[in-house]
Scaffold this motif. Structure first.
Motif, mmCIF file in Angstrom:
data_model
loop_
_atom_site.group_PDB
_atom_site.id
_atom_site.type_symbol
_atom_site.label_atom_id
_atom_site.label_comp_id
_atom_site.label_asym_id
_atom_site.label_seq_id
_atom_site.Cartn_x
_atom_site.Cartn_y
_atom_site.Cartn_z
ATOM 1 N N VAL A 39 0.841 -1.207 0.000
ATOM 2 C CA VAL A 39 0.000 0.000 0.000
ATOM 3 C C VAL A 39 0.871 1.250 0.000
ATOM 4 O O VAL A 39 0.598 2.224 -0.721
ATOM 5 N N VAL A 40 1.928 1.241 0.789
ATOM 6 C CA VAL A 40 2.836 2.393 0.851
ATOM 7 C C VAL A 40 3.453 2.671 -0.513
ATOM 8 O O VAL A 40 3.519 3.818 -0.971
ATOM 9 N N LEU A 41 3.912 1.627 -1.199
ATOM 10 C CA LEU A 41 4.530 1.829 -2.512
ATOM 11 C C LEU A 41 3.514 2.329 -3.539
ATOM 12 O O LEU A 41 3.806 3.233 -4.327
ATOM 13 N N ILE A 42 2.309 1.765 -3.531
ATOM 14 C CA ILE A 42 1.280 2.189 -4.486
ATOM 15 C C ILE A 42 0.917 3.659 -4.270
ATOM 16 O O ILE A 42 0.823 4.438 -5.227
ATOM 17 N N LEU A 43 0.729 4.060 -3.012
ATOM 18 C CA LEU A 43 0.421 5.462 -2.728
ATOM 19 C C LEU A 43 1.599 6.370 -3.065
ATOM 20 O O LEU A 43 1.407 7.500 -3.540
ATOM 21 N N THR A 92 5.374 -7.020 -3.840
ATOM 22 C CA THR A 92 5.029 -5.600 -3.833
ATOM 23 C C THR A 92 5.187 -4.988 -5.212
ATOM 24 O O THR A 92 4.347 -4.191 -5.661
ATOM 25 N N PHE A 93 6.248 -5.374 -5.897
ATOM 26 C CA PHE A 93 6.493 -4.924 -7.276
ATOM 27 C C PHE A 93 5.319 -5.329 -8.176
ATOM 28 O O PHE A 93 4.778 -4.507 -8.926
ATOM 29 N N ALA A 94 4.911 -6.597 -8.094
ATOM 30 C CA ALA A 94 3.824 -7.096 -8.946
ATOM 31 C C ALA A 94 2.502 -6.398 -8.631
ATOM 32 O O ALA A 94 1.729 -6.071 -9.540
ATOM 33 N N LEU A 95 2.234 -6.146 -7.345
ATOM 34 C CA LEU A 95 0.989 -5.476 -6.973
ATOM 35 C C LEU A 95 0.977 -4.022 -7.459
ATOM 36 O O LEU A 95 -0.082 -3.498 -7.825
ATOM 37 N N SER A 96 2.123 -3.381 -7.490
ATOM 38 C CA SER A 96 2.196 -2.016 -8.014
ATOM 39 C C SER A 96 1.926 -1.993 -9.518
ATOM 40 O O SER A 96 1.257 -1.086 -10.017
ATOM 41 N N VAL A 97 2.441 -2.980 -10.232
ATOM 42 C CA VAL A 97 2.149 -3.089 -11.663
ATOM 43 C C VAL A 97 0.658 -3.324 -11.865
ATOM 44 O O VAL A 97 0.022 -2.713 -12.736
#
Length: 250
Positions: A39-43, A92-97
């Protein structure tokens, strides 16, 4: 008359460092930290599309969030080891993509053509419209920086065992943040609005110094969180986690 025996001058061996310990995945703690990290990376990726000028300081809208991702990366690496940390980084990388693809689909869907619908469409495009250069910069920087951060921390732990936690937190964070900041700024600068070399240097230096200082200031808090989780992880240091320790030293 026998001469008195000479005192034993043999050096006393220094105590060996405590062996590095790790936990196996199995409790809820890893899942909670992984979700928070994603969540932190996406935001942060959303915030990074906005250039921010605070007096002479040039940064982006995600500046206050991103250090949290590295703090979580430190906790995961220290408690679970490099293999688990690497799994968290790639997840986390995949969820951001995935999030970026979802933004693109949402924006591309046909909306209402009244005035309110057009205004909402414009707002969505402005706030969530994935700028490919920003997404690429953020993801590559995160992948490289977090991997280096985790690798260095676990290698230092293999040498010092459970001692010197503050040293490995600070050493790994400094290296990881430098790589992350340099890669992100080099790719994303032109999109954010960095127009000349002076602004670019300002952006890199401010970003690196700020994020590293935040992590350094939070070392006492990070250490307390790590100690709290270690005490509550049933498998921390248990024989079932020995394979993880051995693999991380390799």
């Amino acid at each position: 008359m026998p001469s008195p025996s000479a005192p034993d001058a043999s050096p006393v061996a220094a105590p060996a460092p405590t062996a590095a310990k790790f936990a196996s995945i199995g409790s809820p703690y890893f899942g909670i930290m992984l979700a928070f990290m994603a969540v932190v990376l996406i935001l942060s990726n959303i915030g990074a599309s906005k250039g921010v000028a605070i007096g002479p300081i040039i940064t982006d809208g995600g500046f206050f969030l991103f250090p949290l991702a590295y703090i979580l990366g430190d906790v995961i690496s220290e408690v679970y080891g490099f293999k688990v940390a690497r799994k968290a980084i790639f997840t986390t990388f995949a969820l951001s993509v995935f999030a970026s693809v979802c933004y693109w689909v949402i924006i591309a869907l046909p909306g209402f053509d009244d005035e309110f619908g057009v205004a909402k469409q414009s707002a969505l495009e402005g706030a969530l419209g994935p700028v490919p250069q920003i997404v690429l910069a953020s993801l590559l920087a995160f992948l490289a920086g977090q991997t280096i951060n985790s690798w260095i921390l676990v290698k230092m732990k293999a040498r010092s065992g459970e001692k010197s936690l503050w040293a490995r937190l600070m050493g790994s964070s400094g290296a990881g943040e430098f790589v992350d900041t340099l890669i992100f700024c080099s790719i994303a600068a032109s999109v954010i609005g960095i127009a000349d070399f002076g602004m670019f240097v300002n952006y890199v230096v401010v970003g690196f110094v700020y994020k590293t200082l935040v992590e350094f200031l939070f070392v006492p808090v990070t250490s307390l969180v790590i100690a709290w989780i270690k005490k509550r992880e049933p498998s921390y240091g248990a024989p079932t986690a020995a394979a993880v320790t051995t693999a991380d030293r390799a």
